[in-house]
Design an enzyme around this catalytic site. Structure first.
Site, PDB file in Angstrom:
ATOM      1  N   GLU A 231      64.103 -48.278 -56.345  1.00  0.00           N
ATOM      2  CA  GLU A 231      65.308 -47.601 -55.862  1.00  0.00           C
ATOM      3  C   GLU A 231      65.539 -46.345 -56.683  1.00  0.00           C
ATOM      4  O   GLU A 231      64.977 -46.189 -57.779  1.00  0.00           O
ATOM      5  CB  GLU A 231      66.525 -48.523 -55.858  1.00  0.00           C
ATOM      6  CG  GLU A 231      66.969 -49.027 -57.176  1.00  0.00           C
ATOM      7  CD  GLU A 231      68.061 -50.095 -57.067  1.00  0.00           C
ATOM      8  OE1 GLU A 231      68.194 -50.760 -56.021  1.00  0.00           O
ATOM      9  OE2 GLU A 231      68.776 -50.254 -58.064  1.00  0.00           O
ATOM     10  N   HIS A 273      73.834 -50.830 -58.082  1.00  0.00           N
ATOM     11  CA  HIS A 273      73.336 -51.200 -59.408  1.00  0.00           C
ATOM     12  C   HIS A 273      73.671 -50.150 -60.465  1.00  0.00           C
ATOM     13  O   HIS A 273      73.768 -48.965 -60.146  1.00  0.00           O
ATOM     14  CB  HIS A 273      71.812 -51.381 -59.370  1.00  0.00           C
ATOM     15  CG  HIS A 273      71.395 -52.539 -58.528  1.00  0.00           C
ATOM     16  ND1 HIS A 273      70.322 -52.487 -57.675  1.00  0.00           N
ATOM     17  CD2 HIS A 273      71.909 -53.787 -58.419  1.00  0.00           C
ATOM     18  CE1 HIS A 273      70.184 -53.659 -57.058  1.00  0.00           C
ATOM     19  NE2 HIS A 273      71.146 -54.463 -57.503  1.00  0.00           N
ATOM     20  N   LEU A 292      54.348 -42.000 -55.739  1.00  0.00           N
ATOM     21  CA  LEU A 292      53.635 -43.265 -55.475  1.00  0.00           C
ATOM     22  C   LEU A 292      52.537 -43.039 -54.426  1.00  0.00           C
ATOM     23  O   LEU A 292      51.414 -43.547 -54.543  1.00  0.00           O
ATOM     24  CB  LEU A 292      54.616 -44.351 -55.010  1.00  0.00           C
ATOM     25  CG  LEU A 292      55.480 -44.960 -56.119  1.00  0.00           C
ATOM     26  CD1 LEU A 292      56.672 -45.701 -55.537  1.00  0.00           C
ATOM     27  CD2 LEU A 292      54.635 -45.922 -56.978  1.00  0.00           C
ATOM     28  N   ASP A 294      51.070 -40.205 -53.734  1.00  0.00           N
ATOM     29  CA  ASP A 294      50.001 -39.397 -54.324  1.00  0.00           C
ATOM     30  C   ASP A 294      49.104 -40.234 -55.236  1.00  0.00           C
ATOM     31  O   ASP A 294      47.917 -39.932 -55.394  1.00  0.00           O
ATOM     32  CB  ASP A 294      50.603 -38.244 -55.145  1.00  0.00           C
ATOM     33  CG  ASP A 294      51.338 -37.264 -54.235  1.00  0.00           C
ATOM     34  OD1 ASP A 294      51.134 -37.338 -52.994  1.00  0.00           O
ATOM     35  OD2 ASP A 294      52.135 -36.452 -54.752  1.00  0.00           O
ATOM     36  N   ALA A 297      49.409 -45.461 -53.499  1.00  0.00           N
ATOM     37  CA  ALA A 297      50.133 -46.567 -52.863  1.00  0.00           C
ATOM     38  C   ALA A 297      50.327 -46.257 -51.380  1.00  0.00           C
ATOM     39  O   ALA A 297      50.337 -45.092 -50.977  1.00  0.00           O
ATOM     40  CB  ALA A 297      51.491 -46.756 -53.535  1.00  0.00           C
ATOM     41  N   THR A 301      57.116 -43.897 -44.080  1.00  0.00           N
ATOM     42  CA  THR A 301      57.983 -42.719 -43.953  1.00  0.00           C
ATOM     43  C   THR A 301      59.456 -43.093 -44.057  1.00  0.00           C
ATOM     44  O   THR A 301      60.307 -42.238 -44.264  1.00  0.00           O
ATOM     45  CB  THR A 301      57.741 -42.047 -42.583  1.00  0.00           C
ATOM     46  OG1 THR A 301      57.831 -43.068 -41.591  1.00  0.00           O
ATOM     47  CG2 THR A 301      56.379 -41.376 -42.540  1.00  0.00           C
TER      48      THR A 301
END
Ligand code: Q5B
Length: 608
Positions: A231, A273, A292, A294, A297, A301
């Protein structure tokens, strides 16, 4: 951290702070998974010891309760997970104490709001000692089919629908506990399910990070693919980016960082949080998702597209023969709790007690339907409370006043009467208030104070049958029964009982009719002609006058009056009143520090 498995089907834990529901949920999960031993070995409840009964399937088991962490660890040396349900105030200290125990390997901290400086110390200690901290501010984690922390994955229904009762092939790590529930569901729909899921918690400094768990999953052979839900806020995701770039993760990773909507707000927004706020651009969801992606992973979208990315990654692994989807098993049925079944209307159960005089289930207790606040606001007295709780109705003021006068007049009669004497002797024997009180109360009976009911019974019967006082007294004599309510140890015809006079005067002024009392007076006139001590005593006065109250108030049917007399309500007035005096005598003796009472020999006739 790295290394591999945190849990197994034989893992046991210590649960800190007794919380019935999460413990029961852990045990229900155990049963669902077919575990042979419960996953909670012991409970630590500071200041309490003993056992707590909980269900393991259909059976109840007794789980030991310890008052201290050290004692619990010593008693359960194989329990290596510490599940900490302490409040944010005491979570850090108890977690540190647990980490210092040689037997504890993993500490899960549920509390939100643990000071960051405390968490940093916990992290440093855990790292230095090769231990794992999950949380704070976490729901915990789960190894499907093996072990579950507290409330992770919610209800049993949810656990069943997410197929968490048996292991799948997906390792999942999330910051959010709530969102992990959502993802357990998503993953169950499009893959063969979760192998292990961890919520690291939403604090700025989590005890273990997303990448810690990803690297660990990478070492677990059963985990074939990894799903990560990050997040916005913080830079935790970048250590995962680094690990991916350095080729430390060789299993497919599907990742999504939520919070892309933050850009729609003009100013910085703090999400649920503590750690979920975008500071600089690098901490934005967009930047982290891009990094991530790049690094290799699979990043969808949008959050909506995450399900499809997980599905495609899983199906590709199946096609490649890297995953053989697990065979479905049917989990056992967890017996439903009686309370839940009753609530849903599925079953009914008989009650064990019936009560009609009071009810404390609402906002405030009620006496015979009258709420406490009315009792106070409308200036009710003790007489009104007695009329509600004994007679289940509000009696007219003159009646409740009469009851109060009875209580006041019978509250005490000096230290020499039977009840007070017993209480004094008991108090002087060193006994407590309740023992001293009941020892005095136990003397109340047909000769002392407890003749009111019988007086009412006999006077009523004689009057209602139209017996003359002469017939009544002589009939009683023939039967060998002393007339209840007549006679006194010290009162005489020329030394009447003042209490009787006061009650009579009140009744003559306020009662619509005093026919039973007048009858008792006629009986007294006759008995006094036999012996000077056979006066109408306080029991006789109350007994006869209460008959007048019941009959004259118009508040009771004939049947109700008969029932009151038959059951015997009226000795209760003496018991209640004299309790006041007996308590006073107990305090008096204690205050005076009186020694053990011993009756003098000279006062006993020793004879054969
Ligand atoms: N005779 C109260 O007896 C007492 C007779 C009777 C016909 C009678 C006795 C009695 C009925 C029970 C009763 C409540 C035991 C009393 C109270 C609270 C208290 C106490 C306090 C407080 C006293 C002498 C002769 C004998 C008997 C006869 C006695 N009573 N005949 N009907 N009712 N009453 N209890 O003085 O021919 O010589 O053989 O049992 O109402 O407990 O202050 O102390 O506030 O704490 O010991 O006020 O009356 O008399 O037994 O020597 O009998 O009179 O048959 O006749 P006594 P005894 P005979 S209020």
């Amino acid at each position: 951290m790295a290394t591999g498995q945190l849990f197994s089907r034989t893992t046991q834990s210590l649960f800190y702070n007794y919380k019935q529901l999460p413990i029961q949920r852990m045990l229900d999960f155990d049963f669902l998974c077919g575990r042979e031993t419960p996953s909670v070995a012991g409970i630590i409840n500071p200041g309490a010891e003993g056992f707590q009964k909980l269900f393991f399937g259909q059976e109840e088991i007794a789980i030991p309760v310890h008052s201290a962490i050290e004692a619990a660890c010593a008693a359960h040396p194989t329990a290596d997970i510490f599940i900490n349900f302490a409040s944010f105030r005491s979570a850090a200290a108890s977690s540190m104490a647990a980490l210092k125990q040689p037997t504890i390997r993993v500490v899960a901290i549920i509390a939100e709001g643990v000071p960051e400086s405390d968490t940093k110390q916990l992290i440093a200690y855990a790292r230095a000692n090769n231990k794992v901290v999950i949380g704070p501010a976490t729901v915990g984690g789960i190894q499907a089919g093996a072990f579950k922390i507290g409330d992770t994955a919610g209800t049993i229904d949810n656990i069943v629908s997410c197929k968490l009762y048996r292991p799948g092939s997906v390792g999942f790590v999330s910051k959010s506990g709530g969102m992990s529930n959502e993802l357990y569901n998503t993953i169950a729909r499009v893959t063969d399910g979760i192998y292990e899921g961890i919520a690291i918690g939403g604090d700025v400094f989590p005890g273990s990070t997303l990448s810690d768990h990803v690297l660990r999953f990478n070492n677990i052979p059963q985990v074939k693919m990894i799903v990560v839900l990050g997040e916005l806020g913080g830079r935790d995701e970048y250590s995962l980016v680094d690990a991916l770039k350095q080729g430390k993760v060789n299993k497919p990773v599907v990742a999504w960082v939520s919070g892309t909507c933050a850009r729609l707000f003009k100013s910085e927004v703090q999400f649920g949080h503590a750690g979920a706020k975008s500071g600089g651009e690098m901490e934005s969801a967009q930047a982290k998702n891009q990094a991530l992606k790049d690094a290799g992973a699979v990043v969808p979208t949008s959050f909506e597209a995450l399900e499809n990315s997980i599905k495609e990654t899983f199906e590709k692994l199946v096609e490649e023969g890297k995953i053989t989807p697990v065979k479905e098993v049917k989990p056992p049925q967890i017996p439903e709790d009686l309370n839940t079944a009753i609530k849903s209307g599925k079953v009914r159960a008989p009650t064990h007690i019936i009560s009609t005089i009071s009810d404390d289930r609402g906002e405030e207790p009620c006496y015979a339907g009258v709420p406490m606040s009315s009792i106070v606001e409308q200036g009710y007295g003790v007489g009104d409370v007695i009329s509600l709780l004994w007679f289940k109705r509000s009696l007219p003021r003159y009646c409740t006043h009469f009851i109060e006068i009875c209580v006041m007049l019978c509250a005490d009669h000096g230290p020499c009467v039977s009840g007070a004497h017993n209480t004094i002797v008991t108090a002087r024997a060193g006994k407590d208030l309740v023992s001293s009180l009941v020892s005095g109360l136990l003397t109340i009976g047909p000769r002392f104070g407890g003749a009111i009911d019988d007086a009412a019974r006999y006077f009523k019967d004689a009057y209602d049958r139209g017996l003359s006082p002469y017939e009544f007294v002589e009939n009683m004599k023939k039967k060998g029964i002393r007339v209840p309510g007549i006679g006194h140890r010290i009162k005489r015809g020329d030394n009447r009982d003042k209490r009787v006079e006061l009650l009579q005067r009140f009744a003559r002024t306020h009662f619509p009719s005093v026919k039973y009392m007048e009858y008792a007076v006629q009986v007294e006139t006759y008995t006094l002609s036999k012996a000077n001590n056979l006066v109408l005593n306080v029991d006789g006065a109350i007994g006869s006058l209460f008959l007048d109250l019941l009959a004259g108030s118009g508040m009771f049917t004939k049947q109700e009056i008969d029932e009151i007399v038959e059951i015997g309500y009226l000795n209760g007035l003496f018991v209640l009143a004299r309790t006041i005096g007996l308590i006073g005598h107990t305090f008096d003796q204690k205050r005076l520090k009186q020694p053990l009472y011993r009756h003098p020999w000279e006062d006993v006739l020793y004879t054969k």
